[in-house]
Design an enzyme around this catalytic site. Structure first.
Site, mmCIF file in Angstrom:
data_model
loop_
_atom_site.group_PDB
_atom_site.id
_atom_site.type_symbol
_atom_site.label_atom_id
_atom_site.label_comp_id
_atom_site.label_asym_id
_atom_site.label_seq_id
_atom_site.Cartn_x
_atom_site.Cartn_y
_atom_site.Cartn_z
ATOM 1 N N ASN A 234 45.662 36.875 38.280
ATOM 2 C CA ASN A 234 44.555 37.733 37.867
ATOM 3 C C ASN A 234 44.837 38.279 36.477
ATOM 4 O O ASN A 234 45.994 38.519 36.125
ATOM 5 C CB ASN A 234 44.444 38.938 38.807
ATOM 6 C CG ASN A 234 43.648 38.617 40.055
ATOM 7 O OD1 ASN A 234 42.813 37.721 40.052
ATOM 8 N ND2 ASN A 234 43.906 39.360 41.117
ATOM 9 N N LYS B 102 35.962 35.920 35.180
ATOM 10 C CA LYS B 102 36.820 36.386 36.283
ATOM 11 C C LYS B 102 37.394 37.768 35.944
ATOM 12 O O LYS B 102 37.560 38.613 36.818
ATOM 13 C CB LYS B 102 37.933 35.367 36.545
ATOM 14 C CG LYS B 102 38.909 35.762 37.658
ATOM 15 C CD LYS B 102 38.300 35.617 39.034
ATOM 16 C CE LYS B 102 39.031 36.225 40.208
ATOM 17 N NZ LYS B 102 40.427 36.121 40.350
ATOM 18 N N GLY C 242 55.158 33.701 47.000
ATOM 19 C CA GLY C 242 54.350 34.653 47.764
ATOM 20 C C GLY C 242 53.278 33.886 48.532
ATOM 21 O O GLY C 242 53.411 32.679 48.776
ATOM 22 N N ALA D 91 44.657 34.319 50.437
ATOM 23 C CA ALA D 91 45.781 34.138 51.363
ATOM 24 C C ALA D 91 46.537 35.459 51.437
ATOM 25 O O ALA D 91 46.655 36.171 50.437
ATOM 26 C CB ALA D 91 46.703 33.036 50.860
ATOM 27 N N GLY E 265 51.750 31.029 46.447
ATOM 28 C CA GLY E 265 52.802 30.051 46.148
ATOM 29 C C GLY E 265 53.101 29.194 47.371
ATOM 30 O O GLY E 265 53.208 27.959 47.289
#
Ligand code: KPL
Length: 300
Positions: free
Chosen positions: A98, A176, A9, A122, A12
């Site tokens: 995530n 995070k 994706g 991105a 990647g």
């Protein structure tokens, strides 16, 4: 270094392009094998990378020293479990997604496993990947076999800076997680960019209070105020971003809510605690997701 990137994706492809340009022997690994992966990335300052890179070569996989996993959290256990028997026992697996909890879903194995989070942004623009903004990738070991792999941070940093090594990555992952527990469901529900969340300080505080209470129970020293300040900084620094969850909801894709708020709720439950605000947000996102997934599955 021989590297396989699992998941081609946006993130990647960004890693594939940068690792290739550093001279690494890279391949992509696709769920549905194709003869090559067309990697087409535009960098923030306008430079572009356009090349067909090899994919799904089992020999390359067997010799890989690093399996870089850039899949969505809910895709990780199925895809990685299928590749485990084909990997060299010394091949490090770096999970970059995530949320938390994917490692608990993998079968017992002795691979060195690392986990990380990244703030690189991105996105797809047709068949092109636009690297919207640089960021930092935090990585660290989550299995004893990975504790000696800090040199990987340097290798990755040369390709796509910044990369920081943490001996205790769990505490960075929890921070995070707090960011994602706030930004992802709220932007998806209000259908807004990250920066617009500055209008909801009370709701953000309620979420952070619940996250910090679970973090304390898990043994990570924190405070609601400290967590909230960090979340607010990320909201400001990513103000123009459309969060990944809002992108998923808009494109009617499965979201990572089970590994973000869902993971938090599971940990809270294991301590005998309920989290009303996060539970409410979890239900609202699941309801949205179910609406289009039921229609997609042809259910009434
Ligand atoms: O990780 C992100 C995401 O969108 O998934 C944040 C940090 C919220 C940036 O948008």
């Amino acid at each position: 270094m021989k590297i396989t990137v699992l998941g081609c994706g946006a993130l990647g492809q960004l890693w594939l392009s940068r690792l290739y340009q550093q001279g690494h022997d890279v391949q992509g690994w696709l769920r549905v094998p194709q003869p090559f992966c067309a990697v087409n990335v535009i960098e923030p300052e306008g430079a572009s990378f356009n090349r067909n890179l090899p994919t799904n070569d089992p020999e390359h996989l067997a010799q890989s020293e690093l399996l870089l996993v850039t899949l969505k959290a809910w895709q990780v256990s199925g895809a990685v479990s299928a590749l485990l028997p084909k990997l060299n026992p010394r091949c490090a697996i770096l999970l970059l997604h995530n949320g938390m909890g994917t490692q608990d879903e993998l079968p017992p194995n002795g691979q060195p496993i690392l986990q990380g989070t990244t703030t690189h942004a991105a996105r797809h623009d047709g068949s092109t990947i636009v690297h919207v903004a640089g960021g930092t990738t935090h990585i660290g070991p989550t299995s004893p076999a990975a504790q000696h792999l800090s040199h990987l941070a340097e290798v990755l940093h040369q390709a796509l800076p910044d990369v920081a090594w943490h001996n205790n990555i769990a505490s960075a992952n929890w921070r995070k997680l707090a960011v994602n527990c706030v930004i992802n469901p709220l932007t998806a529900l209000y259908d807004c960019r990250n920066g617009d969340l500055q209008r909801y300080p009370q709701q953000i505080e309620a979420i952070c209070r619940e996250v910090s209470s679970v973090m304390e129970m898990e043994g990570y020293h924190t405070s609601c105020e400290g967590l909230m300040q960090y979340v607010m900084e990320v909201i400001q620094s990513t103000a123009d971003n459309v969060s990944s969850m809002l992108q998923d909801i808009r494109s009617q894709r499965h979201t990572e809510i089970d590994y973000i708020t869902g993971y938090l709720l599971r940990r809270a439950r294991s301590h005998g605690v309920t989290l009303p605000e996060n539970a409410r947000l979890f239900e609202l996102i699941k309801r949205k997701e179910n609406e289009y997934e039921r229609i997609g599955a042809g259910l009434p």
